[in-house]
Design an enzyme around this catalytic site. Structure first.
Site, mmCIF file in Angstrom:
data_model
loop_
_atom_site.group_PDB
_atom_site.id
_atom_site.type_symbol
_atom_site.label_atom_id
_atom_site.label_comp_id
_atom_site.label_asym_id
_atom_site.label_seq_id
_atom_site.Cartn_x
_atom_site.Cartn_y
_atom_site.Cartn_z
ATOM 1 N N HIS A 52 -30.426 -17.688 26.786
ATOM 2 C CA HIS A 52 -29.055 -17.323 26.410
ATOM 3 C C HIS A 52 -28.567 -18.200 25.253
ATOM 4 C CE1 HIS A 52 -28.870 -16.220 30.882
ATOM 5 N NE2 HIS A 52 -28.610 -15.089 30.288
ATOM 6 N N LYS A 164 -36.273 -10.192 25.466
ATOM 7 C CA LYS A 164 -36.622 -10.259 26.899
ATOM 8 C C LYS A 164 -36.351 -8.919 27.578
ATOM 9 C CE LYS A 164 -36.958 -11.678 31.128
ATOM 10 N NZ LYS A 164 -35.722 -11.572 31.853
ATOM 11 N N ASP A 165 -35.208 -8.315 27.229
ATOM 12 C CA ASP A 165 -34.847 -7.004 27.777
ATOM 13 C C ASP A 165 -34.979 -5.982 26.656
ATOM 14 O OD1 ASP A 165 -33.757 -7.796 30.576
ATOM 15 O OD2 ASP A 165 -32.876 -9.222 29.179
ATOM 16 N N SER A 200 -35.352 -16.672 32.687
ATOM 17 C CA SER A 200 -34.538 -15.628 33.309
ATOM 18 C C SER A 200 -33.665 -16.273 34.373
ATOM 19 C CB SER A 200 -35.450 -14.588 33.962
ATOM 20 O OG SER A 200 -34.714 -13.792 34.873
ATOM 21 N N SER A 201 -32.447 -15.786 34.504
ATOM 22 C CA SER A 201 -31.580 -16.299 35.572
ATOM 23 C C SER A 201 -32.209 -16.043 36.937
ATOM 24 C CB SER A 201 -30.206 -15.630 35.512
ATOM 25 O OG SER A 201 -29.658 -15.752 34.221
HETATM 26 P P1 AMP Z 1 -28.555 -11.576 31.169
HETATM 27 O O1 AMP Z 1 -27.598 -12.682 31.433
HETATM 28 O O2 AMP Z 1 -29.813 -11.651 31.952
HETATM 29 O O3 AMP Z 1 -27.880 -10.218 31.218
HETATM 30 O O4 AMP Z 1 -29.021 -11.751 29.658
HETATM 31 C C1 AMP Z 1 -28.072 -11.818 28.621
HETATM 32 C C2 AMP Z 1 -28.799 -11.723 27.309
HETATM 33 O O5 AMP Z 1 -29.716 -12.811 27.177
HETATM 34 C C3 AMP Z 1 -29.624 -10.431 27.175
HETATM 35 O O6 AMP Z 1 -29.490 -9.931 25.849
HETATM 36 C C4 AMP Z 1 -31.020 -10.914 27.447
HETATM 37 O O7 AMP Z 1 -32.008 -10.117 26.839
HETATM 38 C C5 AMP Z 1 -30.975 -12.306 26.855
HETATM 39 N N1 AMP Z 1 -32.033 -13.116 27.422
HETATM 40 C C6 AMP Z 1 -32.298 -13.307 28.729
HETATM 41 N N2 AMP Z 1 -33.400 -14.054 28.901
HETATM 42 C C7 AMP Z 1 -33.865 -14.340 27.659
HETATM 43 C C8 AMP Z 1 -34.982 -15.055 27.160
HETATM 44 N N3 AMP Z 1 -35.863 -15.644 27.968
HETATM 45 N N4 AMP Z 1 -35.137 -15.138 25.818
HETATM 46 C C9 AMP Z 1 -34.260 -14.545 24.987
HETATM 47 N N5 AMP Z 1 -33.184 -13.847 25.397
HETATM 48 C C10 AMP Z 1 -32.991 -13.742 26.713
#
Ligand code: AMP
Length: 308
Positions: A52, A164-165, A200-201
């Site tokens: 993030h 990642k997504d 990843s969270s």
């Molecule tokens: P999330 O909180 O999981 O919804 O992720 C929020 C944003 O952070 C999304 O655009 C994800 O793709 C990005 N993100 C999550 N994990 C990673 C990672 N390991 N590397 C880069 N971006 C990430």
């Protein structure tokens, strides 16, 4: 607008402002736009990690102010998924963002985003139904709906998403194009732990043995990468290599393993132009994603650049 808010927009104070209401978030970013500033948005569900934060840093290269949203979006979780146990750490997240000198944290309560009587959804057809969409029906409808709302609220010039997504980023880009949104979508590289596990969270859910086993996703992609470097171009053979690595790990249960065209997300039989190798794998009850981008290098015969 109060004086404190105006001062903050002018960058006269360094303290991050946390905003909980849609109305105030709208005012703050509309004011920033009116002053000719470039607004950047990083949408997240919190439990922030270096992945993030790499998005936040990318946003800060281009934009000021940067808004980071933290919203665990109920609409993108299925009825049997982890919405209620998803990690919520607003205080720690807030300290991390403050440390990066982010201007605004937008952390609305669910009723701000979905007031009683909410009935409008956005759906990107086709690509939303494959892979993650097939395993998690309704997931992308929830994602695109909340992201469009966040764009309307924060009016960003640029919004930052992680590879990642990868499917999510592709779908949001499609939505932005189809609906003529004024937000440019920026897709940022993958951040990994030192052993290769994609940050990843949800990694926080892993028990010790599952955490050790979880590097099998990276190892499967890396095995395919090595085959590509040795000249393999056949998707079926590359998939077999990845499945073999995954099957050798007893704690891992693959959900899907696919190689798709990075634009259409349709499966390919041979590597071409730009492809993604995508994995979703269960470690116990935790479902992890990983992927690798494989791009043909123009003017270099049939040479491919791999980004893991
Ligand atoms: P999330 O909180 O999981 O919804 O992720 C929020 C944003 O952070 C999304 O655009 C994800 O793709 C990005 N993100 C999550 N994990 C990673 C990672 N390991 N590397 C880069 N971006 C990430």
């Amino acid at each position: 607008m109060g004086l404190a808010g105006e001062a903050e927009i002018r960058g006269e104070t360094s303290r991050m402002e946390t905003i909980h209401t849609v109305e105030w978030m709208k005012q703050v970013t509309r004011q920033a736009r009116a002053e000719g500033r470039l607004v950047g948005l990083v949408p997240t569900m919190g439990a922030l990690h270096q992945g993030h934060l790499s998005l936040v840093r990318a946003a800060q290269q281009q934009c000021k102010p940067v808004v980071v949203s933290i919203f665990v979006n109920p609409q993108q979780f299925g009825p049997n998924e982890d919405f209620s146990k998803y990690p919520r750490r607003l205080e720690a997240d807030s300290a991390l963002l403050e440390g990066l000198r982010v201007e605004y944290l937008f952390a609305p309560p669910p009723a701000e985003i979905y007031p009683d009587g909410f009935r409008t959804y956005v759906n990107v057809e086709g690509v939303s139904e494959r892979l993650e969409g097939r395993s998690r029906p309704g997931h992308f409808r929830g994602v695109t709906t909340v992201v469009l709302k966040l764009f309307e609220i924060a009016q960003p010039h640029f919004a930052y998403f992680g590879r990642k997504d990868a499917q999510q980023a592709r779908i949001i880009r499609q939505m932005a194009r189809d609906l003529n949104l004024d937000t440019e979508i920026v897709v940022c590289p993958m951040a990994r732990e030192s052993d290769g596990l994609a940050m990843s969270s949800r990694n926080a859910y892993l028990k010790d043995d599952e955490r050790r086993a979880a590097i099998v996703l990276y190892r499967a992609l890396d095995a395919a990468r090595q085959e590509i470097a040795a000249g393999e171009r056949d998707a079926v053979r590359l998939l077999a290599v990845m499945r073999k690595v995954l099957n050798a790990e007893p704690l891992a249960t693959p959900d899907y393993v696919e190689i798709v065209d990075a634009d259409t997300f349709e499966p390919v039989s041979r590597l071409r132009r730009s492809c993604l190798a995508l994995l979703a794998v269960f470690l116990g009850s935790t479902r992890l994603l990983d992927n690798m981008l494989v791009e043909e290098v123009e003017g270099a015969g049939s040479s491919f650049r791999v980004s893991l």
